[in-house]
Design an enzyme around this catalytic site. Structure first.
Site, PDB file in Angstrom:
ATOM      1  N   LYS A  93       0.841  -1.215   0.002  1.00 17.32           N
ATOM      2  CA  LYS A  93       0.010   0.166  -0.034  1.00 17.32           C
ATOM      3  C   LYS A  93       0.968   1.304   0.167  1.00 17.32           C
ATOM      4  CE  LYS A  93      -3.814   2.017   2.477  1.00 17.32           C
ATOM      5  NZ  LYS A  93      -4.773   2.040   3.813  1.00 17.32           N
ATOM      6  N   SER A 110      -9.852   2.350   2.611  1.00 21.68           N
ATOM      7  CA  SER A 110      -8.858   2.893   1.758  1.00 21.68           C
ATOM      8  C   SER A 110      -8.073   2.113   1.295  1.00 21.68           C
ATOM      9  CB  SER A 110      -8.109   4.108   2.414  1.00 21.68           C
ATOM     10  OG  SER A 110      -7.310   3.166   3.618  1.00 21.68           O
ATOM     11  N   SER A 165     -10.606   0.177   7.164  1.00 23.72           N
ATOM     12  CA  SER A 165      -9.774   0.215   5.811  1.00 23.72           C
ATOM     13  C   SER A 165      -9.068  -0.935   5.249  1.00 23.72           C
ATOM     14  CB  SER A 165      -8.731   1.429   5.791  1.00 23.72           C
ATOM     15  OG  SER A 165      -9.399   2.628   5.632  1.00 23.72           O
TER      16      SER A 165
END
Lengths: 493, 95
Positions: free
Chosen positions: A78, A158, A182
């Protein structure tokens, strides 16, 4: 040779150990898959050269019989994790071009254990979002589609790039982060497995901070076992993060397959929200039935402050964000807009560098921390947080081993469908996940079935602090019992 | 509680984010929407409740008060938008 991207992480590990294929061949298969999947927009930066260089080193180690726990396993990272020498943006314009001179502890742990990096995965800007539509680099498109429709769906957020990349078989696993859901919400939307570990289990050093008292790193992978393998490498004490816990990391994989007979599973009545969809209600009942069939004892419990978690979160998280994001001022790194004086420089830089959602949250945070409002908003929210935590403490003290809830109020939605007129509509997506962050507990999401439209739906297991092993065992039971939903077949190239 | 336009501008300045005249009314609506969402918290009885400072019962770790990251000027400045002689450069602060 069969398609190596169709392996699970554990299968790839076995194949490498048995010399059925090399780490370089494995990396090449994923690099080719990434090249075909540009339309999903899952990666912000691809690092195929780095992956191949690391894979080559892995092959040498494998040949010498010195394989480490993740030797040669290609992962996506990420883009909230600082990676030395590789651009790290948090999906924000303000950090475009930023190349960290240091490595986050979690990614350093993964490289220590032999993993290879395919690239940096897209996300909501500064991890603020539940759909991956706030990224400066454009939304991630879910590899899933509703039956009979080609409408573009969100992968959740997210960690949308992480979930989409795993679901589209662009990597064997991905790092993610979870501040209010998330990791778990995108895992639920994409039919993958994700765990937010106990607060303090993974180091936050080198992860771009959103709300420091809530943020926690964790993995997303295809199944419970792969997720357990990754968490073992990611977790551990780090002197560079004072909130990281100095306790040994268990071998989580050994919890897979352990009996859950006699485990007490709490079913919180407050999660049966007004207007809960029949589909989600039925999935939850099914989850209860699976665990009962495996010998677990089901007990109704009460978590009376549940309904206050989301509003309290939307005070605590923006407050901490407004403070954390003060460092993006155009002076030391990132974007700079020239102004007539220093305040002008700050204001112009931050107005242009931050997207709409981030600006809004910083402003809310600034407001609730400002003189005259601190007690009414921030202090009150922190007190409510204590009440939320106490609810869980009481349930666990009464003998509950884990709690089962739905993961999300619905299946994935289409791009642009939510939150355009009222931000609160989007915030409601995290209604089942946010309490877990407020109380610092571990939460695992496992696919439970498909919606009427053919989209994945997830179940969430909430554990006692540092008892990730229990929820891994229970998660495995659900995974075994649930209908096999598989991963979507490629339409993206 | 709800905010007026003057408050929106004041918050924007405190947050060091320039807000245009056209943008301010939209922000006002959004902020008020969020504030009305969190309004229900006023009804919760929090008397005698300690505010949370840490989700885990742990004492704050402290390190020795020694320099641990010195002598890395190049690394610190590597991403600077403007630099000179080992310093960050900003517009004149004091006349």
């Amino acid at each position: 040779m069969s398609d190596l991207t169709r392996l699970t992480l554990a299968q790839a590990r076995e194949g490498l150990a048995a010399k059925k294929f090399s780490a370089v061949e494995l990396s090449q298969a994923f690099i080719a898959a990434m090249a075909r999947a540009k339309s999903l927009n899952a990666f912000i930066v691809e690092t195929p050269e780095k992956a191949l260089e690391q894979a080559k080193a892995s092959d040498e180690r494998l040949a010498r019989g010195e394989a480490r726990p993740l030797e040669g396993i290609p992962l996506g990272i990420k883009d909230l994790y600082a990676t030395e020498g590789v651009q790290t943006t948090a999906a924000s314009h303000i950090l475009e071009g930023f190349v960290p001179q240091y490595e986050s502890t979690v990614t350093a742990n993964l490289w220590r254990d032999g993993a290879t990096m395919l690239g940096k995965l897209n996300l909501d800007e500064f991890a603020m979002g539940s759909s991956n539509e706030t990224s400066y680099f454009g939304p991630v498109i879910s590899p899933w589609r509703r039956s009979g429709s080609d409408a573009k769906l969100v992968p959740g957020g997210s960690s949308g790039g992480s979930a989409a990349a795993v679901a589209a078989r662009l990597c064997l696993g991905a790092t993610a982060t979870d501040t209010g859901g998330s990791i778990r919400q995108p895992a639920a939307f994409t039919g993958t497995v994700g765990i937010k570990p106990t607060y303090g289990r993974c180091s936050r050093f080198g992860i771009v901070a959103f709300a420091s008292s809530l943020d926690q790193a964790g993995p997303i992978a295809q199944n419970v076992r792969d997720t357990a393998i990754l968490l073992r490498s990611m977790a551990g004490h780090d002197p560079k993060d004072t909130t990281s816990v100095d306790a040994p990391v268990p071998d989580y994989e050994r919890a897979i397959g352990a009996s859950v007979k006699g485990k007490v599973i709490g079913i919180p009545k407050e999660y049966r929200l007004d207007g809960l969809s029949a589909e989600i209600g039925a999935l939850w009942d099914q989850g209860v039935a699976w665990l009962r069939a495996a010998g677990a004892e089901i007990r109704e419990i009460s978590l009376p402050h549940t309904k206050h978690a989301l509003p309290a979160y939307y005070i605590v998280a923006p407050a901490e964000a407004s403070s954390n994001l003060a460092r993006y001022d155009g002076v030391r790194y990132g974007l700079r807009k020239t102004g007539k004086d220093i305040v002008d420089l700050y204001e112009l830089t931050r107005a242009e560098g931050f997207g709409k959602e981030v600006r809004r949250r910083i402003m809310i945070g600034t407001y609730v921390l400002s003189a005259g409002y601190y007690d009414a908003y921030y202090l009150r929210a922190q007190k409510i947080r204590s009440l939320i935590k106490r609810d869980f403490d009481l349930a666990y003290e009464a003998g509950v081993d884990a709690i089962l809830t739905p993961a999300t109020p619905s299946a994935a939605f289409a791009l642009g469908e939510k939150g355009s007129s009222d931000p609160v509509e989007m915030y409601l997506n995290d209604v089942f996940t946010v309490t877990v962050n407020m109380a610092g507990l571990p939460g695992l999401v496992v696919p439970g079935g498909l919606s009427a439209e053919g989209l994945p739906l997830g179940l969430q297991l909430i554990g006692r602090p540092f008892e990730e092993e229990t929820i891994f065992s229970l998660g495995q039971v659900i995974e075994e019992a649930a209908p096999k939903i598989g991963l979507p077949e490629s339409w993206w190239g | 509680m709800s905010v007026d336009l003057a408050t929106v501008r004041r918050i924007a300045h405190l947050a060091r984010i320039r807000v245009s005249e056209e943008e301010a009314p939209f922000l006002q609506n959004e902020i008020n929407s969020i504030l009305s969402f969190v309004e229900e918290l006023n009804a919760v009885d929090v008397s005698g409740v300690e505010p949370m400072t840490s989700v885990l019962p742990m004492t704050m770790k402290k390190r020795e008060d020694v320099v641990t990251d010195g002598e890395i000027v190049e690394k610190v400045l590597a991403n600077a938008p403007a630099r000179e002689d080992g310093f960050f450069v900003v517009p004149k602060v004091i006349e």
